[in-house]
Design a protein around this motif. Structure first.
Motif, PDB file in Angstrom:
ATOM      1  N   MET A  32       0.828  -1.211   0.000  1.00 16.89           N
ATOM      2  CA  MET A  32       0.000   0.000   0.000  1.00 16.89           C
ATOM      3  C   MET A  32       0.864   1.263   0.000  1.00 16.89           C
ATOM      4  O   MET A  32       0.560   2.229  -0.700  1.00 16.89           O
ATOM      5  CB  MET A  32      -0.957   0.008   1.199  1.00 16.89           C
ATOM      6  CG  MET A  32      -2.133  -0.926   1.034  1.00 16.89           C
ATOM      7  SD  MET A  32      -3.107  -0.576  -0.439  1.00 16.89           S
ATOM      8  CE  MET A  32      -3.785   1.010  -0.020  1.00 16.89           C
ATOM      9  N   ASN A  33       1.955   1.266   0.776  1.00 16.85           N
ATOM     10  CA  ASN A  33       2.853   2.425   0.795  1.00 16.85           C
ATOM     11  C   ASN A  33       3.492   2.639  -0.574  1.00 16.85           C
ATOM     12  O   ASN A  33       3.582   3.765  -1.061  1.00 16.85           O
ATOM     13  CB  ASN A  33       3.925   2.259   1.861  1.00 16.85           C
ATOM     14  CG  ASN A  33       3.383   2.418   3.263  1.00 16.85           C
ATOM     15  OD1 ASN A  33       2.307   2.979   3.459  1.00 16.85           O
ATOM     16  ND2 ASN A  33       4.106   1.896   4.240  1.00 16.85           N
ATOM     17  N   LEU A  39       1.209   6.280  -6.979  1.00 15.14           N
ATOM     18  CA  LEU A  39       0.028   7.049  -7.345  1.00 15.14           C
ATOM     19  C   LEU A  39       0.292   8.553  -7.186  1.00 15.14           C
ATOM     20  O   LEU A  39      -0.088   9.350  -8.042  1.00 15.14           O
ATOM     21  CB  LEU A  39      -1.170   6.615  -6.503  1.00 15.14           C
ATOM     22  CG  LEU A  39      -2.502   7.275  -6.838  1.00 15.14           C
ATOM     23  CD1 LEU A  39      -2.900   6.983  -8.281  1.00 15.14           C
ATOM     24  CD2 LEU A  39      -3.576   6.789  -5.873  1.00 15.14           C
ATOM     25  N   GLY A  40       0.972   8.932  -6.108  1.00 19.80           N
ATOM     26  CA  GLY A  40       1.310  10.338  -5.893  1.00 19.80           C
ATOM     27  C   GLY A  40       2.200  10.876  -6.986  1.00 19.80           C
ATOM     28  O   GLY A  40       2.002  11.992  -7.485  1.00 19.80           O
ATOM     29  N   GLU A  44       1.293  13.821  -9.712  1.00 21.39           N
ATOM     30  CA  GLU A  44       2.118  15.015  -9.922  1.00 21.39           C
ATOM     31  C   GLU A  44       2.391  15.234 -11.403  1.00 21.39           C
ATOM     32  O   GLU A  44       2.363  16.361 -11.900  1.00 21.39           O
ATOM     33  CB  GLU A  44       3.434  14.893  -9.160  1.00 21.39           C
ATOM     34  CG  GLU A  44       3.309  15.047  -7.672  1.00 21.39           C
ATOM     35  CD  GLU A  44       4.624  14.806  -6.944  1.00 21.39           C
ATOM     36  OE1 GLU A  44       5.646  14.511  -7.606  1.00 21.39           O
ATOM     37  OE2 GLU A  44       4.624  14.893  -5.710  1.00 21.39           O
ATOM     38  N   ILE A  45       2.670  14.145 -12.116  1.00 20.05           N
ATOM     39  CA  ILE A  45       2.949  14.249 -13.549  1.00 20.05           C
ATOM     40  C   ILE A  45       1.689  14.669 -14.301  1.00 20.05           C
ATOM     41  O   ILE A  45       1.715  15.570 -15.134  1.00 20.05           O
ATOM     42  CB  ILE A  45       3.508  12.914 -14.095  1.00 20.05           C
ATOM     43  CG1 ILE A  45       4.902  12.665 -13.510  1.00 20.05           C
ATOM     44  CG2 ILE A  45       3.547  12.914 -15.613  1.00 20.05           C
ATOM     45  CD1 ILE A  45       5.459  11.295 -13.782  1.00 20.05           C
ATOM     46  N   VAL A  46       0.562  14.033 -13.985  1.00 19.18           N
ATOM     47  CA  VAL A  46      -0.695  14.348 -14.668  1.00 19.18           C
ATOM     48  C   VAL A  46      -1.137  15.775 -14.358  1.00 19.18           C
ATOM     49  O   VAL A  46      -1.670  16.471 -15.230  1.00 19.18           O
ATOM     50  CB  VAL A  46      -1.785  13.317 -14.271  1.00 19.18           C
ATOM     51  CG1 VAL A  46      -3.155  13.750 -14.763  1.00 19.18           C
ATOM     52  CG2 VAL A  46      -1.431  11.945 -14.820  1.00 19.18           C
ATOM     53  N   ALA A  47      -0.896  16.241 -13.144  1.00 15.88           N
ATOM     54  CA  ALA A  47      -1.324  17.583 -12.757  1.00 15.88           C
ATOM     55  C   ALA A  47      -0.660  18.658 -13.607  1.00 15.88           C
ATOM     56  O   ALA A  47      -1.207  19.751 -13.775  1.00 15.88           O
ATOM     57  CB  ALA A  47      -1.024  17.825 -11.279  1.00 15.88           C
TER      58      ALA A  47
END
Length: 174
Positions: A32-33, A39-40, A44-47
């Motif tokens: 999960m970590n 995912l984070g 960041e890339i998609v943002a």
């Protein structure tokens, strides 16, 4: 939430990875970590490609540059759009940016030089000590001049310190 994470995480390279198996694996804290970290990073890339609807509160100087803007500029400068949008890796960006910036500098300096040559018959060239640079100084030239001035100041300060360490007798011999 589990369904959303499952859809995000599962790709074509994991064909036998069912939702039930995914739910069991989610119980592992390390997994999960790692997944939340991935995912984070993805977010960041998609943002960077999303338009932010924020009123302009001043100049954009110092604001971060986004990949969408950089890639668009490279495409407009002649980079193949298919390659830039579908095949190029993030690690390739600095290489293309360096060449793009070098090309832009050369174009601007060439334009300045031709402007100078065009004006030359109509001006007193003796008053222009630095030639075409007297027409306009580019930001990278200002930075070079600033660094050179700082280096000269450091050298002069070192010479002054050496001078102050010498004794009067060193000059008069007696």
């Amino acid at each position: 939430m589990e369904s959303l994470l499952y859809v995000i995480y599962i790709t074509s390279d994991k064909p036998g990875y069912t939702f039930e198996v995914f739910r069991q694996v989610m119980a592992d804290e390390r997994f999960m970590n790692a997944m939340s970290s991935d995912l984070g990073r993805i977010m960041e890339i998609v943002a960077q490609f999303q338009k932010k609807i924020v009123p302009d509160l001043g100049s954009t100087e110092g604001s971060p540059e986004y990949i969408g803007n950089i890639v668009s500029a490279l495409i407009m400068a002649g980079l193949d759009a298919h390659y830039a949008l579908n095949e190029m890796e993030l690690c390739d960006l600095p290489l293309y940016l360096e060449v793009y910036e070098k090309k832009r500098k050369e174009e601007m300096e060439s334009s300045r030089m031709w402007t100078y040559f065009t004006m030359l018959p109509h001006i007193d060239a003796r008053k222009m000590k630095n030639g075409a640079r007297d027409l306009i100084i580019f930001p990278w030239e200002e930075e070079e001049a600033r660094k050179e001035a700082e280096r000269a100041i450091r050298e002069d300060a070192a010479r002054f310190e050496e001078l102050m360490k010498t004794k009067k007798t060193d000059y008069y011999g007696g």
